[in-house]
Design a protein around this motif. Structure first.
Motif, PDB file in Angstrom:
ATOM      1  N   ALA A  58       0.840  -1.201   0.000  1.00 23.88           N
ATOM      2  CA  ALA A  58       0.000   0.000   0.000  1.00 23.88           C
ATOM      3  C   ALA A  58       0.871   1.245   0.000  1.00 23.88           C
ATOM      4  CB  ALA A  58      -0.919  -0.001   1.218  1.00 23.88           C
ATOM      5  N   PRO A  59       0.472   2.287  -0.733  1.00 22.19           N
ATOM      6  CA  PRO A  59       1.297   3.497  -0.803  1.00 22.19           C
ATOM      7  C   PRO A  59       1.301   4.307   0.478  1.00 22.19           C
ATOM      8  CG  PRO A  59      -0.758   3.817  -1.989  1.00 22.19           C
ATOM      9  CD  PRO A  59      -0.721   2.376  -1.577  1.00 22.19           C
ATOM     10  N   ARG A  60       0.316   4.123   1.353  1.00 19.06           N
ATOM     11  CA  ARG A  60       0.222   4.887   2.588  1.00 19.06           C
ATOM     12  C   ARG A  60      -0.131   3.957   3.745  1.00 19.06           C
ATOM     13  NH1 ARG A  60       2.351   8.482   0.073  1.00 19.06           N
ATOM     14  NH2 ARG A  60       1.781  10.683   0.060  1.00 19.06           N
ATOM     15  N   GLY A  61       0.247   4.387   4.949  1.00 19.02           N
ATOM     16  CA  GLY A  61      -0.104   3.644   6.148  1.00 19.02           C
ATOM     17  C   GLY A  61      -1.554   3.885   6.541  1.00 19.02           C
ATOM     18  N   ARG A  62      -1.988   3.261   7.644  1.00 25.49           N
ATOM     19  CA  ARG A  62      -3.391   3.268   8.036  1.00 25.49           C
ATOM     20  C   ARG A  62      -3.641   3.942   9.381  1.00 25.49           C
ATOM     21  NH1 ARG A  62      -6.973   1.709   3.944  1.00 25.49           N
ATOM     22  NH2 ARG A  62      -5.825   0.413   2.508  1.00 25.49           N
ATOM     23  N   ARG A  63      -2.649   4.618   9.934  1.00 29.28           N
ATOM     24  CA  ARG A  63      -2.818   5.229  11.251  1.00 29.28           C
ATOM     25  C   ARG A  63      -3.243   6.687  11.099  1.00 29.28           C
ATOM     26  NH1 ARG A  63       3.189   4.292  12.981  1.00 29.28           N
ATOM     27  NH2 ARG A  63       3.295   5.271  10.921  1.00 29.28           N
ATOM     28  N   LEU A  64      -4.432   7.014  11.619  1.00 28.66           N
ATOM     29  CA  LEU A  64      -4.969   8.368  11.506  1.00 28.66           C
ATOM     30  C   LEU A  64      -5.180   8.965  12.896  1.00 28.66           C
ATOM     31  CD1 LEU A  64      -7.720   7.951   8.733  1.00 28.66           C
ATOM     32  CD2 LEU A  64      -5.307   8.557   8.451  1.00 28.66           C
ATOM     33  N   LEU A  65      -4.753  10.205  13.049  1.00 30.17           N
ATOM     34  CA  LEU A  65      -5.024  10.968  14.271  1.00 30.17           C
ATOM     35  C   LEU A  65      -6.240  11.843  14.006  1.00 30.17           C
ATOM     36  CD1 LEU A  65      -4.333  12.016  17.108  1.00 30.17           C
ATOM     37  CD2 LEU A  65      -2.789  13.680  16.009  1.00 30.17           C
ATOM     38  N   VAL A  66      -7.275  11.680  14.841  1.00 28.56           N
ATOM     39  CA  VAL A  66      -8.503  12.473  14.715  1.00 28.56           C
ATOM     40  C   VAL A  66      -8.548  13.454  15.871  1.00 28.56           C
ATOM     41  CG1 VAL A  66     -11.009  12.424  14.543  1.00 28.56           C
ATOM     42  CG2 VAL A  66      -9.664  10.516  13.635  1.00 28.56           C
ATOM     43  N   LEU A  67      -8.475  14.749  15.568  1.00 32.27           N
ATOM     44  CA  LEU A  67      -8.514  15.790  16.589  1.00 32.27           C
ATOM     45  C   LEU A  67      -9.888  16.452  16.588  1.00 32.27           C
ATOM     46  CD1 LEU A  67      -5.024  17.530  16.183  1.00 32.27           C
ATOM     47  CD2 LEU A  67      -5.693  15.742  17.785  1.00 32.27           C
ATOM     48  N   VAL A  68     -10.514  16.483  17.750  1.00 28.65           N
ATOM     49  CA  VAL A  68     -11.835  17.101  17.900  1.00 28.65           C
ATOM     50  C   VAL A  68     -11.778  18.083  19.066  1.00 28.65           C
ATOM     51  CG1 VAL A  68     -13.059  15.116  16.947  1.00 28.65           C
ATOM     52  CG2 VAL A  68     -12.627  15.222  19.399  1.00 28.65           C
ATOM     53  N   ASP A  69     -12.647  19.083  19.041  1.00 32.17           N
ATOM     54  CA  ASP A  69     -12.708  20.010  20.181  1.00 32.17           C
ATOM     55  C   ASP A  69     -13.795  19.611  21.171  1.00 32.17           C
ATOM     56  OD1 ASP A  69     -14.845  20.657  18.587  1.00 32.17           O
ATOM     57  OD2 ASP A  69     -14.076  22.618  17.999  1.00 32.17           O
ATOM     58  N   ASP A  70     -14.550  18.559  20.822  1.00 30.79           N
ATOM     59  CA  ASP A  70     -15.574  18.024  21.718  1.00 30.79           C
ATOM     60  C   ASP A  70     -15.737  16.547  21.367  1.00 30.79           C
ATOM     61  OD1 ASP A  70     -17.757  17.318  23.203  1.00 30.79           O
ATOM     62  OD2 ASP A  70     -18.967  19.069  22.652  1.00 30.79           O
ATOM     63  N   LEU A  71     -15.630  15.672  22.370  1.00 28.64           N
ATOM     64  CA  LEU A  71     -15.717  14.236  22.102  1.00 28.64           C
ATOM     65  C   LEU A  71     -17.087  13.830  21.577  1.00 28.64           C
ATOM     66  CD1 LEU A  71     -13.701  12.708  25.087  1.00 28.64           C
ATOM     67  CD2 LEU A  71     -13.034  12.858  22.676  1.00 28.64           C
ATOM     68  N   ALA A  72     -18.074  14.727  21.679  1.00 31.18           N
ATOM     69  CA  ALA A  72     -19.391  14.423  21.115  1.00 31.18           C
ATOM     70  C   ALA A  72     -19.334  14.276  19.595  1.00 31.18           C
ATOM     71  CB  ALA A  72     -20.384  15.520  21.493  1.00 31.18           C
ATOM     72  N   VAL A  73     -18.325  14.878  18.970  1.00 32.32           N
ATOM     73  CA  VAL A  73     -18.167  14.763  17.516  1.00 32.32           C
ATOM     74  C   VAL A  73     -17.948  13.308  17.122  1.00 32.32           C
ATOM     75  CG1 VAL A  73     -16.699  15.438  15.568  1.00 32.32           C
ATOM     76  CG2 VAL A  73     -17.287  17.117  17.310  1.00 32.32           C
ATOM     77  N   ARG A  74     -17.347  12.544  18.017  1.00 28.66           N
ATOM     78  CA  ARG A  74     -17.093  11.132  17.713  1.00 28.66           C
ATOM     79  C   ARG A  74     -18.389  10.372  17.454  1.00 28.66           C
ATOM     80  NH1 ARG A  74     -13.114   7.109  21.227  1.00 28.66           N
ATOM     81  NH2 ARG A  74     -13.367   5.270  19.890  1.00 28.66           N
ATOM     82  N   SER A  75     -19.444  10.737  18.166  1.00 29.68           N
ATOM     83  CA  SER A  75     -20.734  10.070  17.965  1.00 29.68           C
ATOM     84  C   SER A  75     -21.579  10.768  16.902  1.00 29.68           C
ATOM     85  CB  SER A  75     -21.504  10.005  19.284  1.00 29.68           C
ATOM     86  OG  SER A  75     -21.711  11.316  19.816  1.00 29.68           O
ATOM     87  N   SER A  76     -21.507  12.097  16.822  1.00 29.06           N
ATOM     88  CA  SER A  76     -22.312  12.825  15.835  1.00 29.06           C
ATOM     89  C   SER A  76     -21.799  12.629  14.415  1.00 29.06           C
ATOM     90  CB  SER A  76     -22.343  14.322  16.172  1.00 29.06           C
ATOM     91  OG  SER A  76     -21.044  14.880  16.091  1.00 29.06           O
ATOM     92  N   HIS A  77     -20.545  12.193  14.278  1.00 34.17           N
ATOM     93  CA  HIS A  77     -19.952  11.938  12.955  1.00 34.17           C
ATOM     94  C   HIS A  77     -19.514  10.484  12.839  1.00 34.17           C
ATOM     95  CE1 HIS A  77     -19.878  16.286  13.264  1.00 34.17           C
ATOM     96  NE2 HIS A  77     -19.483  16.415  12.015  1.00 34.17           N
ATOM     97  N   SER A  78     -20.171   9.599  13.571  1.00 37.36           N
ATOM     98  CA  SER A  78     -19.740   8.196  13.653  1.00 37.36           C
ATOM     99  C   SER A  78     -19.831   7.470  12.312  1.00 37.36           C
ATOM    100  CB  SER A  78     -20.575   7.460  14.703  1.00 37.36           C
ATOM    101  OG  SER A  78     -21.959   7.503  14.372  1.00 37.36           O
ATOM    102  N   ALA A  79     -20.760   7.858  11.458  1.00 33.92           N
ATOM    103  CA  ALA A  79     -20.897   7.182  10.162  1.00 33.92           C
ATOM    104  C   ALA A  79     -19.661   7.403   9.302  1.00 33.92           C
ATOM    105  CB  ALA A  79     -22.143   7.686   9.436  1.00 33.92           C
ATOM    106  N   PHE A  80     -19.149   8.627   9.299  1.00 34.20           N
ATOM    107  CA  PHE A  80     -17.938   8.900   8.529  1.00 34.20           C
ATOM    108  C   PHE A  80     -16.746   8.161   9.114  1.00 34.20           C
ATOM    109  CE2 PHE A  80     -14.128  11.681   8.089  1.00 34.20           C
ATOM    110  CZ  PHE A  80     -13.902  11.450   6.747  1.00 34.20           C
ATOM    111  N   PHE A  81     -16.598   8.223  10.441  1.00 35.34           N
ATOM    112  CA  PHE A  81     -15.491   7.510  11.077  1.00 35.34           C
ATOM    113  C   PHE A  81     -15.619   6.000  10.873  1.00 35.34           C
ATOM    114  CE2 PHE A  81     -15.615  11.298  14.103  1.00 35.34           C
ATOM    115  CZ  PHE A  81     -14.640  11.973  13.395  1.00 35.34           C
ATOM    116  N   GLY A  82     -16.865   5.510  10.882  1.00 40.14           N
ATOM    117  CA  GLY A  82     -17.086   4.082  10.659  1.00 40.14           C
ATOM    118  C   GLY A  82     -16.665   3.643   9.271  1.00 40.14           C
TER     119      GLY A  82
END
Length: 445
Positions: free
Chosen positions: A35-59
């Motif tokens: 693969a041309p790139r690795g698979r480790r992504l850092l996700v920075l949010v200013d509120d952990l609620a974004v993790r659930s409100s944007h869960s479809a994209f992260f999924g």
């Protein structure tokens, strides 16, 4: 009899080495073979609620094999690298309002991360801080200086916003590029609510992926316009993409809601249209663009660059003027799971010394091999085979191979040159005339 004391230490060292080896193999497997790139992504949010409100994209990212590390943007332990090695292969910056990052992370660290060839998705909104705006500016886009402004469109809005301020945009004027948006057309409009930006005209590396319509403008939706807005019409970009010269990719969106579950799953009907779509085009849009950003599509590699004389297979250390030669290179495209032969008819090679002496379009066998043949020019010196390939959405290829070209040696010229026959005749006729003149002068009385 007691065992020697060094045996437990030796066993510990061996077990540690085996563990490190297994971890290394696991990391290699996560990246996918070749693969041309690795698979480790850092996700920075200013509120952990974004993790659930944007869960479809992260999924969707996790379903494609990415390992996401969610962190607050002001985490005091934030760091992109350790011991000179980067800990992540990509960055998802969903923290528009953060005034400063925690730990050792700052604007320069993010830009150095991109300069090192890594990728980033940046999403902003009306609360975008100077830090986020500064990073976007360095990537070639400038957000509206009015901190209260949002994109307003009284014609191309979603009908659910019919009685509102028309800030919920239904955009369908997408960039025409299969490599960025995928081969399947996005039929439904893309919902957008946020701030607009303009592309720096001096930066040719930035593309408008989702431009605003000619009727759009940027202004404060809660107040009346006292003066003409600074950003209007198609000059506004809602989502832009940048591919740096080192092939690092950046996606900049003026809307964090663009990636939210609500927009991904919402139905949409554009004002003035009778057609209602059960699902907005957001899910397909963010999935396809994220594939491009993280090099799951549009990544090229070139291997097996070869050149040789016609009729030979070995690569010479030098060519002679007027030699017939063959040049070939194999180009492959990453499909997301494996390398596939790249097919195109616009790859060219230059035979270059100060300027191109030969420029040839390479033909392809549709199995990844591009080749051509030509005659070495009647000029000697140090030449280069150069392939400079830039195509919209694809990583650039820059290949260069140096080779000297020599003139004929003294014993390689033809014994009698056809163009010199008049001079041969003049020489022999002069000798014959001198012989006859001498004979007549000496013996004739």
């Amino acid at each position: 009899m007691a065992a020697p004391r060094h045996i437990p230490i030796l066993l510990l060292v061996i077990s540690s080495a085996i563990l490190l080896l297994l971890l290394g193999v696991a990391e290699a497997d996560e990246g996918g073979e070749g693969a041309p790139r690795g698979r480790r992504l850092l996700v920075l949010v200013d509120d952990l609620a974004v993790r659930s409100s944007h869960s479809a994209f992260f999924g969707s990212l996790q379903a494609r094999g990415f390992d996401l590390d969610f962190r607050l943007a002001d985490d005091p332990k934030l760091s992109l690298h350790r011991y000179g090695q980067y800990l992540y292969d990509g960055l998802v910056l969903f923290a528009p309002s953060t005034p400063r990052f925690g730990g050792s992370l700052d604007q320069n660290a993010v830009l150095e991360f991109i300069d090192a060839g890594h990728d980033m998705i940046l999403a902003a909104d009306s609360s975008a801080s100077d830090l986020i705006r500064g990073i976007a500016t360095e990537c070639g886009v400038d957000f509206d200086e009015d901190l209260e402004a949002m994109i307003i469109d009284h014609i191309n809005y979603a009908v659910t916003d019919a009685d509102g301020d028309h800030t919920l945009i239904a955009g369908d004027d997408l960039i025409q590029s299969d490599v960025i948006l995928g081969s399947k057309k996005i039929e439904a409009p893309v919902l957008f609510r946020g701030i607009g930006h303009v592309v720096n005209p001096s930066n040719s590396l930035v593309l408008k992926v989702l431009p605003a319509s000619p009727s759009a403008y940027s202004a404060n939706p809660t107040t009346k316009l006292a003066s003409p807005p600074s950003l209007t019409g198609s000059s506004i970009s809602l989502v832009s993409a940048m591919q740096a010269r080192n092939n690092a990719r950046v996606l900049v969106s003026g809307s964090l809601d663009l990636f939210s579950n609500r927009f991904l799953k919402s139905g949409v009907q554009k004002a003035g249209s009778k057609m209602r779509h059960e699902k907005a085009g957001n899910e397909q849009f963010v999935t396809e663009t994220s594939k491009w950003v993280f090099h799951e599509r549009g990544h090229l590699k070139a291997v097996n660059v070869k050149h040789n004389k016609v009729g030979e297979t070995n690569e010479p250390g030098m060519y002679r003027i007027n030699d017939d030669l063959e040049y070939s290179v194999e180009i492959y495209e990453w499909s997301g799971t494996s390398w596939k032969p790249y097919v195109a008819d616009d790859v060219q090679v230059q035979f270059y010394m100060m300027s191109p002496y030969v420029l040839k379009t390479l033909s392809t066998d549709k199995k990844g091999v591009f080749s051509t043949s030509f005659k070495v020019p009647d000029v000697y010196g140090v030449f280069q085979f150069k392939v400079e390939y830039q195509r919209l959405g694809y990583t650039g290829l820059s290949l260069s191979k140096q080779i000297p070209v020599r003139p004929y040696r003294h014993n390689e010229y033809e014994r009698f040159i056809t163009s010199a026959y008049p001079y041969y005749a003049a020489s022999f006729s002069t000798m014959g005339a001198f012989f006859i003149f001498s004979f007549v002068y000496l013996y004739h009385k």
